[in-house]
Scaffold this motif. Sequence first.
Motif, PDB file in Angstrom:
ATOM      1  N   THR A  64      -4.912   3.806   4.844  1.00 36.58           N
ATOM      2  CA  THR A  64      -3.455   4.866   5.199  1.00 36.58           C
ATOM      3  C   THR A  64      -3.248   4.914   6.679  1.00 36.58           C
ATOM      4  O   THR A  64      -2.352   4.694   7.279  1.00 36.58           O
ATOM      5  N   ARG A  65      -4.465   5.051   7.190  1.00 39.17           N
ATOM      6  CA  ARG A  65      -4.333   5.566   8.629  1.00 39.17           C
ATOM      7  C   ARG A  65      -4.068   4.075   9.305  1.00 39.17           C
ATOM      8  O   ARG A  65      -3.328   3.982  10.328  1.00 39.17           O
ATOM      9  N   ALA A  66      -4.589   3.100   9.128  1.00 41.24           N
ATOM     10  CA  ALA A  66      -4.326   1.658   9.416  1.00 41.24           C
ATOM     11  C   ALA A  66      -2.804   1.340   9.178  1.00 41.24           C
ATOM     12  O   ALA A  66      -2.058   0.803  10.132  1.00 41.24           O
ATOM     13  N   LEU A 112      -2.586   0.061  -8.940  1.00 39.54           N
ATOM     14  CA  LEU A 112      -3.721   0.646  -9.057  1.00 39.54           C
ATOM     15  C   LEU A 112      -3.461   1.936  -8.172  1.00 39.54           C
ATOM     16  O   LEU A 112      -3.509   2.169  -7.199  1.00 39.54           O
ATOM     17  N   ASP A 113      -3.594   2.987  -9.256  1.00 40.63           N
ATOM     18  CA  ASP A 113      -3.506   4.609  -8.675  1.00 40.63           C
ATOM     19  C   ASP A 113      -5.112   4.713  -8.471  1.00 40.63           C
ATOM     20  O   ASP A 113      -5.679   5.271  -9.137  1.00 40.63           O
ATOM     21  N   LEU A 114      -5.119   4.775  -7.038  1.00 41.25           N
ATOM     22  CA  LEU A 114      -6.498   5.056  -6.512  1.00 41.25           C
ATOM     23  C   LEU A 114      -6.779   6.774  -6.459  1.00 41.25           C
ATOM     24  O   LEU A 114      -7.711   7.226  -5.797  1.00 41.25           O
ATOM     25  N   GLN A 115      -5.589   7.404  -6.957  1.00 36.27           N
ATOM     26  CA  GLN A 115      -5.783   8.942  -6.781  1.00 36.27           C
ATOM     27  C   GLN A 115      -6.254   9.416  -8.337  1.00 36.27           C
ATOM     28  O   GLN A 115      -6.996  10.097  -8.430  1.00 36.27           O
ATOM     29  N   SER A 116      -5.536   8.938  -9.235  1.00 36.67           N
ATOM     30  CA  SER A 116      -5.901   9.181 -10.645  1.00 36.67           C
ATOM     31  C   SER A 116      -6.921   7.903 -11.080  1.00 36.67           C
ATOM     32  O   SER A 116      -7.390   8.407 -12.135  1.00 36.67           O
ATOM     33  N   HIS A 117      -7.048   7.006 -10.611  1.00 35.21           N
ATOM     34  CA  HIS A 117      -8.134   6.272 -10.832  1.00 35.21           C
ATOM     35  C   HIS A 117      -7.631   5.562 -12.243  1.00 35.21           C
ATOM     36  O   HIS A 117      -8.332   5.460 -13.213  1.00 35.21           O
ATOM     37  N   GLU A 118      -6.795   4.828 -12.222  1.00 35.79           N
ATOM     38  CA  GLU A 118      -5.859   4.090 -13.264  1.00 35.79           C
ATOM     39  C   GLU A 118      -5.159   2.848 -12.874  1.00 35.79           C
ATOM     40  O   GLU A 118      -4.765   2.863 -11.696  1.00 35.79           O
ATOM     41  N   LEU A 177       0.788  -1.159  -0.001  1.00 36.21           N
ATOM     42  CA  LEU A 177       0.040  -0.278  -0.075  1.00 36.21           C
ATOM     43  C   LEU A 177       0.812   1.271  -0.130  1.00 36.21           C
ATOM     44  O   LEU A 177       1.706   1.225   0.961  1.00 36.21           O
ATOM     45  N   THR A 178       0.614   2.230  -0.915  1.00 35.58           N
ATOM     46  CA  THR A 178       1.543   3.545  -1.056  1.00 35.58           C
ATOM     47  C   THR A 178       0.311   4.589  -1.338  1.00 35.58           C
ATOM     48  O   THR A 178      -0.889   4.361  -0.822  1.00 35.58           O
ATOM     49  N   ALA A 179       1.047   5.714  -1.265  1.00 35.27           N
ATOM     50  CA  ALA A 179       0.146   6.984  -1.043  1.00 35.27           C
ATOM     51  C   ALA A 179      -0.849   6.968  -2.312  1.00 35.27           C
ATOM     52  O   ALA A 179      -1.639   7.499  -2.367  1.00 35.27           O
ATOM     53  N   TYR A 230     -12.017   4.513   1.283  1.00 35.40           N
ATOM     54  CA  TYR A 230     -11.184   3.386   1.665  1.00 35.40           C
ATOM     55  C   TYR A 230      -9.592   3.660   1.849  1.00 35.40           C
ATOM     56  O   TYR A 230      -9.097   3.127   2.614  1.00 35.40           O
ATOM     57  N   LEU A 231      -9.237   4.269   0.955  1.00 37.43           N
ATOM     58  CA  LEU A 231      -7.701   4.752   0.657  1.00 37.43           C
ATOM     59  C   LEU A 231      -7.200   5.403   2.141  1.00 37.43           C
ATOM     60  O   LEU A 231      -6.318   5.207   2.697  1.00 37.43           O
TER      61      LEU A 231
END
Length: 306
Positions: A153-155, A71-77, A48-50, A148-149
């Motif tokens: 990230t907190r966990a 899976l880039d969950l910031q840019s959604h790609e 898990l990354t930023a 979710y991200l």
Amino acid sequence: MPAGWPAVPYEAWRETLETLHAHTQVLGKLAVALAPPEPQLQHAALRLTARGWETNPLPAPNGSGALVALLDLQSHEAIAEHSDGRTHRVPLVPNRAVGEVTRELLEGIRSLAGDVQINPTPQEVSWTVPLDEDDEHRTYDASQIAGYLAAATRAALVLTEFRAPYRGRKTPLNAWWGSFDLALSLFSGEPADPPSDDFIMRNSMDAQEVALGWWPGFERYPKAAFYGYAHPAPEGFGGADVSPEAAHWDGDQGLYLLDCDDVIASDDPHGMALDFAYSVFNHSCRVCEWDPQLAASAAGSPPPVW
């Protein structure tokens, strides 16, 4: 990304969760196919990354360098990156099926790094349709993904802080694509008998360990929660009063749990979750008779930096 510790109510985002889970399985299958094998199946783990979920650098099948899939969950790609700078990007959007994304991502990887074949059968889930044929999972809500991200990230920050001082053998904080959780293991150095002879158990649980982790919920336990267990666990392992007060033993699963609803409601969510990790670990080390000096290193004795 939402600030603080967001709630991730399982039933509210279950369809998006299952789609994301299926996408992570494709990355995991790539790691299995390309990474050099490691004990405890560590080569198959993701990170898990930023940005989201990523593989470690993997050897390109054609020998041209290294490959990372993510899976880039910031840019959604869904992205494949080659070490020479070339990339292939596949948009993650609502109503785009897992099968379509899988086929396009694999095609892009082959164009960057050479031919690769994965086993498309999903693992540790209730569905059986091959990932490259999966037209069922297509729900993708960007706001739910962001929640979710943020929660994951907190966990992860809790678990990496807990892990840091320990001087024995330990895993990184792994993102497991079969069980869709974050987890780490601290090892005593002693061998152990696996709990069963299936492939995953006999390869991942052949050493004495304490495992701590976090999941966003699943069918049998539809709540986000931190968890912890020892392997092998002696008789009566589940009878302790671990901290904090909200923690409880789940006999069906054989582990201690701390629901994230209780964490979020506390005045110090990070501290409460960290207290749980230390409490489960200390209890495990006592009843499993670990070397006291090794166990004490998890609490920073001696300090990791001095």
